[in-house]
Design a protein around this motif. Structure first.
Motif, PDB file in Angstrom:
ATOM      1  N   ILE A  45       4.952  17.079  -3.906  1.00  0.00           N
ATOM      2  CA  ILE A  45       3.829  17.347  -4.810  1.00  0.00           C
ATOM      3  C   ILE A  45       2.527  17.364  -4.015  1.00  0.00           C
ATOM      4  O   ILE A  45       2.229  16.453  -3.246  1.00  0.00           O
ATOM      5  N   THR A  46       1.765  18.436  -4.193  1.00  0.00           N
ATOM      6  CA  THR A  46       0.519  18.635  -3.462  1.00  0.00           C
ATOM      7  C   THR A  46      -0.589  19.014  -4.446  1.00  0.00           C
ATOM      8  O   THR A  46      -0.338  19.196  -5.639  1.00  0.00           O
TER       9      THR A  46
ATOM     10  N   SER B  78       3.551  10.629  -8.038  1.00  0.00           N
ATOM     11  CA  SER B  78       3.295  10.067  -6.709  1.00  0.00           C
ATOM     12  C   SER B  78       3.252  11.183  -5.671  1.00  0.00           C
ATOM     13  O   SER B  78       4.060  12.112  -5.691  1.00  0.00           O
ATOM     14  N   MET B  79       2.277  11.071  -4.755  1.00  0.00           N
ATOM     15  CA  MET B  79       1.992  12.129  -3.795  1.00  0.00           C
ATOM     16  C   MET B  79       1.909  11.548  -2.384  1.00  0.00           C
ATOM     17  O   MET B  79       0.898  10.947  -2.012  1.00  0.00           O
ATOM     18  N   GLY B  80       2.950  11.741  -1.594  1.00  0.00           N
ATOM     19  CA  GLY B  80       2.910  11.315  -0.198  1.00  0.00           C
ATOM     20  C   GLY B  80       1.842  12.037   0.587  1.00  0.00           C
ATOM     21  O   GLY B  80       1.305  11.521   1.569  1.00  0.00           O
ATOM     22  N   SER B  81       1.483  13.248   0.140  1.00  0.00           N
ATOM     23  CA  SER B  81       0.504  14.057   0.869  1.00  0.00           C
ATOM     24  C   SER B  81      -0.872  13.406   0.922  1.00  0.00           C
ATOM     25  O   SER B  81      -1.687  13.729   1.798  1.00  0.00           O
ATOM     26  N   LEU B  82      -1.167  12.497   0.012  1.00  0.00           N
ATOM     27  CA  LEU B  82      -2.470  11.828   0.018  1.00  0.00           C
ATOM     28  C   LEU B  82      -2.698  11.073   1.322  1.00  0.00           C
ATOM     29  O   LEU B  82      -3.847  10.964   1.782  1.00  0.00           O
ATOM     30  N   THR B  83      -1.617  10.558   1.911  1.00  0.00           N
ATOM     31  CA  THR B  83      -1.766   9.749   3.121  1.00  0.00           C
ATOM     32  C   THR B  83      -1.025  10.293   4.339  1.00  0.00           C
ATOM     33  O   THR B  83      -1.353   9.911   5.461  1.00  0.00           O
TER      34      THR B  83
ATOM     35  N   ALA C 175      -0.511   8.596  -7.918  1.00  0.00           N
ATOM     36  CA  ALA C 175      -0.209   7.437  -7.068  1.00  0.00           C
ATOM     37  C   ALA C 175       0.062   7.884  -5.640  1.00  0.00           C
ATOM     38  O   ALA C 175       0.448   9.030  -5.388  1.00  0.00           O
ATOM     39  N   GLY C 176      -0.128   6.953  -4.714  1.00  0.00           N
ATOM     40  CA  GLY C 176       0.229   7.188  -3.324  1.00  0.00           C
ATOM     41  C   GLY C 176       1.663   6.775  -3.069  1.00  0.00           C
ATOM     42  O   GLY C 176       2.445   6.543  -4.000  1.00  0.00           O
ATOM     43  N   THR C 177       2.017   6.681  -1.794  1.00  0.00           N
ATOM     44  CA  THR C 177       3.345   6.214  -1.388  1.00  0.00           C
ATOM     45  C   THR C 177       3.176   5.335  -0.153  1.00  0.00           C
ATOM     46  O   THR C 177       2.060   5.055   0.274  1.00  0.00           O
ATOM     47  N   ARG C 178       4.302   4.927   0.457  1.00  0.00           N
ATOM     48  CA  ARG C 178       4.252   4.160   1.701  1.00  0.00           C
ATOM     49  C   ARG C 178       4.263   5.065   2.931  1.00  0.00           C
ATOM     50  O   ARG C 178       4.471   4.595   4.046  1.00  0.00           O
ATOM     51  N   LYS C 179       4.024   6.345   2.750  1.00  0.00           N
ATOM     52  CA  LYS C 179       3.999   7.287   3.882  1.00  0.00           C
ATOM     53  C   LYS C 179       2.625   7.237   4.559  1.00  0.00           C
ATOM     54  O   LYS C 179       1.813   8.148   4.460  1.00  0.00           O
ATOM     55  N   THR C 180       2.376   6.118   5.216  1.00  0.00           N
ATOM     56  CA  THR C 180       1.132   5.902   5.942  1.00  0.00           C
ATOM     57  C   THR C 180       1.469   5.599   7.401  1.00  0.00           C
ATOM     58  O   THR C 180       2.629   5.375   7.739  1.00  0.00           O
ATOM     59  N   ALA C 181       0.439   5.570   8.247  1.00  0.00           N
ATOM     60  CA  ALA C 181       0.659   5.219   9.651  1.00  0.00           C
ATOM     61  C   ALA C 181       0.691   3.695   9.788  1.00  0.00           C
ATOM     62  O   ALA C 181      -0.090   3.001   9.136  1.00  0.00           O
ATOM     63  N   PRO C 182       1.581   3.147  10.621  1.00  0.00           N
ATOM     64  CA  PRO C 182       1.593   1.698  10.841  1.00  0.00           C
ATOM     65  C   PRO C 182       0.206   1.196  11.228  1.00  0.00           C
ATOM     66  O   PRO C 182      -0.487   1.797  12.044  1.00  0.00           O
ATOM     67  N   GLY C 183      -0.199   0.096  10.602  1.00  0.00           N
ATOM     68  CA  GLY C 183      -1.507  -0.478  10.873  1.00  0.00           C
ATOM     69  C   GLY C 183      -2.604   0.019   9.955  1.00  0.00           C
ATOM     70  O   GLY C 183      -3.673  -0.594   9.864  1.00  0.00           O
ATOM     71  N   LEU C 184      -2.359   1.132   9.255  1.00  0.00           N
ATOM     72  CA  LEU C 184      -3.399   1.719   8.412  1.00  0.00           C
ATOM     73  C   LEU C 184      -3.109   1.590   6.915  1.00  0.00           C
ATOM     74  O   LEU C 184      -3.895   2.059   6.092  1.00  0.00           O
ATOM     75  N   ARG C 185      -2.010   0.958   6.554  1.00  0.00           N
ATOM     76  CA  ARG C 185      -1.595   0.951   5.150  1.00  0.00           C
ATOM     77  C   ARG C 185      -2.646   0.322   4.233  1.00  0.00           C
ATOM     78  O   ARG C 185      -2.958   0.856   3.170  1.00  0.00           O
TER      79      ARG C 185
ATOM     80  N   ILE D 192      -9.060  10.427   2.112  1.00  0.00           N
ATOM     81  CA  ILE D 192      -8.002  10.035   1.176  1.00  0.00           C
ATOM     82  C   ILE D 192      -8.573   9.841  -0.225  1.00  0.00           C
ATOM     83  O   ILE D 192      -8.002  10.303  -1.220  1.00  0.00           O
ATOM     84  N   ALA D 193      -9.703   9.142  -0.318  1.00  0.00           N
ATOM     85  CA  ALA D 193     -10.322   8.909  -1.630  1.00  0.00           C
ATOM     86  C   ALA D 193     -10.723  10.225  -2.287  1.00  0.00           C
ATOM     87  O   ALA D 193     -10.557  10.408  -3.509  1.00  0.00           O
ATOM     88  N   THR D 194     -11.233  11.150  -1.494  1.00  0.00           N
ATOM     89  CA  THR D 194     -11.655  12.450  -2.019  1.00  0.00           C
ATOM     90  C   THR D 194     -10.465  13.247  -2.534  1.00  0.00           C
ATOM     91  O   THR D 194     -10.516  13.847  -3.622  1.00  0.00           O
ATOM     92  N   ALA D 195      -9.382  13.269  -1.762  1.00  0.00           N
ATOM     93  CA  ALA D 195      -8.171  13.990  -2.189  1.00  0.00           C
ATOM     94  C   ALA D 195      -7.564  13.361  -3.434  1.00  0.00           C
ATOM     95  O   ALA D 195      -7.080  14.069  -4.332  1.00  0.00           O
ATOM     96  N   THR D 196      -7.582  12.033  -3.500  1.00  0.00           N
ATOM     97  CA  THR D 196      -7.044  11.336  -4.672  1.00  0.00           C
ATOM     98  C   THR D 196      -7.851  11.669  -5.917  1.00  0.00           C
ATOM     99  O   THR D 196      -7.296  11.972  -6.982  1.00  0.00           O
ATOM    100  N   ALA D 197      -9.175  11.609  -5.786  1.00  0.00           N
ATOM    101  CA  ALA D 197     -10.040  11.914  -6.934  1.00  0.00           C
ATOM    102  C   ALA D 197      -9.845  13.348  -7.405  1.00  0.00           C
ATOM    103  O   ALA D 197      -9.829  13.627  -8.617  1.00  0.00           O
ATOM    104  N   ALA D 198      -9.689  14.273  -6.456  1.00  0.00           N
ATOM    105  CA  ALA D 198      -9.485  15.672  -6.820  1.00  0.00           C
ATOM    106  C   ALA D 198      -8.164  15.867  -7.556  1.00  0.00           C
ATOM    107  O   ALA D 198      -8.090  16.590  -8.564  1.00  0.00           O
ATOM    108  N   ALA D 199      -7.103  15.213  -7.065  1.00  0.00           N
ATOM    109  CA  ALA D 199      -5.800  15.326  -7.714  1.00  0.00           C
ATOM    110  C   ALA D 199      -5.828  14.701  -9.102  1.00  0.00           C
ATOM    111  O   ALA D 199      -5.272  15.253 -10.062  1.00  0.00           O
ATOM    112  N   GLN D 200      -6.487  13.547  -9.226  1.00  0.00           N
ATOM    113  CA  GLN D 200      -6.563  12.882 -10.519  1.00  0.00           C
ATOM    114  C   GLN D 200      -7.340  13.733 -11.525  1.00  0.00           C
ATOM    115  O   GLN D 200      -6.996  13.790 -12.706  1.00  0.00           O
TER     116      GLN D 200
END
Length: 275
Positions: free
Chosen positions: A240-241, A257-262, A124-134, A103-111
């Motif tokens: 957005i990807t 904001s990019m839901g694809s990050l997570t 930015a990210g979104t709330r599209k994460t797995a329960p327990g991993l947010r 996730i950090a790598t994809a975020t840095a690349a997008a930024q």
């Protein structure tokens, strides 16, 4: 503060009644091991791994820190302790480290792609994460240089299409502002009319959701002509990807904001080796 109860629950999920393979095959003894990168990445999850290893009595020496950009072959941790503990913790720690670093790598690349076009725009990210991993997903976004967005539904108002189906945009914004003066009010919009209505009602952030770049340009021009451009934060979202984020960086918004990050995580390749 680390959510240590969650970390322990992740381990317990993987080892409910012991690591039977290790218990059957290997006599417990003190060994040395290492965790290393097998691909280039921005690191995230080192703090969590160190806490888990040390909690179970394994000494951990950090060679590369969270947020650091490293190349394939870099040693991340040196470990020394019970072979039973190290092998039992291996997959839990590598899963966290691989997911968070991905996730950090994809975020840095997008930024980086965005900054090449428009250096004031934040990914930015979104709330599209797995329960327990947010917590871990959003921490990884921060480490990658992005904005985590809302941590939960309690953090800020975000008026979505499902809310707008029940009452008009302006009324929704007014009700949110009357409910609390301490929380930002963000409103999703899908057209120019709703964007202007949200701004006139006092929204702090306007999110252009699933609109075309030309439609967003037109909406921003309408907001600017009415004196709202400098009074609101503008965000774009929806589909957005990494492949199209630079196109959106050229639009005069403040946040992408990019839901694809997570929701579409590509794990970073990390491994643990007994020395």
């Amino acid at each position: 503060m680390l959510p240590t109860d969650q970390l322990l629950s992740f381990f317990a999920e993987d080892v409910p009644f012991g690591d039977i393979t290790t218990l059957a095959l290997v006599e417990d003894k003190v060994v040395a091991a290492r965790v290393e990168a097998r691909s280039d990445m921005v690191l995230a999850g080192v703090e969590e791994c160190v806490w888990l290893f040390e909690h179970f009595g394994v000494g951990a020496t950090v060679h590369a820190d969270d947020g650091e950009k490293i190349s394939a072959g870099t040693k991340i941790l040196s470990l020394a302790g019970s072979v039973h503990a190290i092998l039992s913790l291996e997959r839990t720690c590598l899963n966290l480290l691989g997911r968070m670093s991905g996730i950090a790598t994809a975020t840095a690349a997008a930024q980086m792609l965005v900054a090449a076009v428009n250096d004031h725009v934040k990914v930015a990210g979104t709330r599209k994460t797995a329960p327990g991993l947010r917590y871990f997903d959003k921490k990884a976004i921060r480490l990658g240089g992005g904005e985590p967005h809302r941590d939960s539904l309690s953090d800020a108002f975000l008026i979505k299409d499902t809310h707008r189906a029940l009452l008009p945009v302006a009324e929704a914004v007014r009700r949110a502002k009357a409910y609390s003066v301490y929380h930002k009010v963000e409103c999703e919009v899908e057209n120019l009319i709703d964007a202007v209505a949200a701004a006139e009602a006092g929204a702090d952030i306007i999110m252009f959701d699933n609109m075309t770049p030309s439609a967003v340009h037109g909406s921003i021009a309408a907001l600017a002509s009415r004196g709202f451009r400098e009074r609101v934060v503008l965000e774009v979202s929806g589909g957005i990807t990494a492949e199209n984020v630079q196109k959106w960086a050229g639009v005069d918004v403040d946040v992408i904001s990019m839901g694809s990050l997570t929701h579409s995580v590509k794990y970073a390749d990390v491994s643990l080796e007994i020395e």
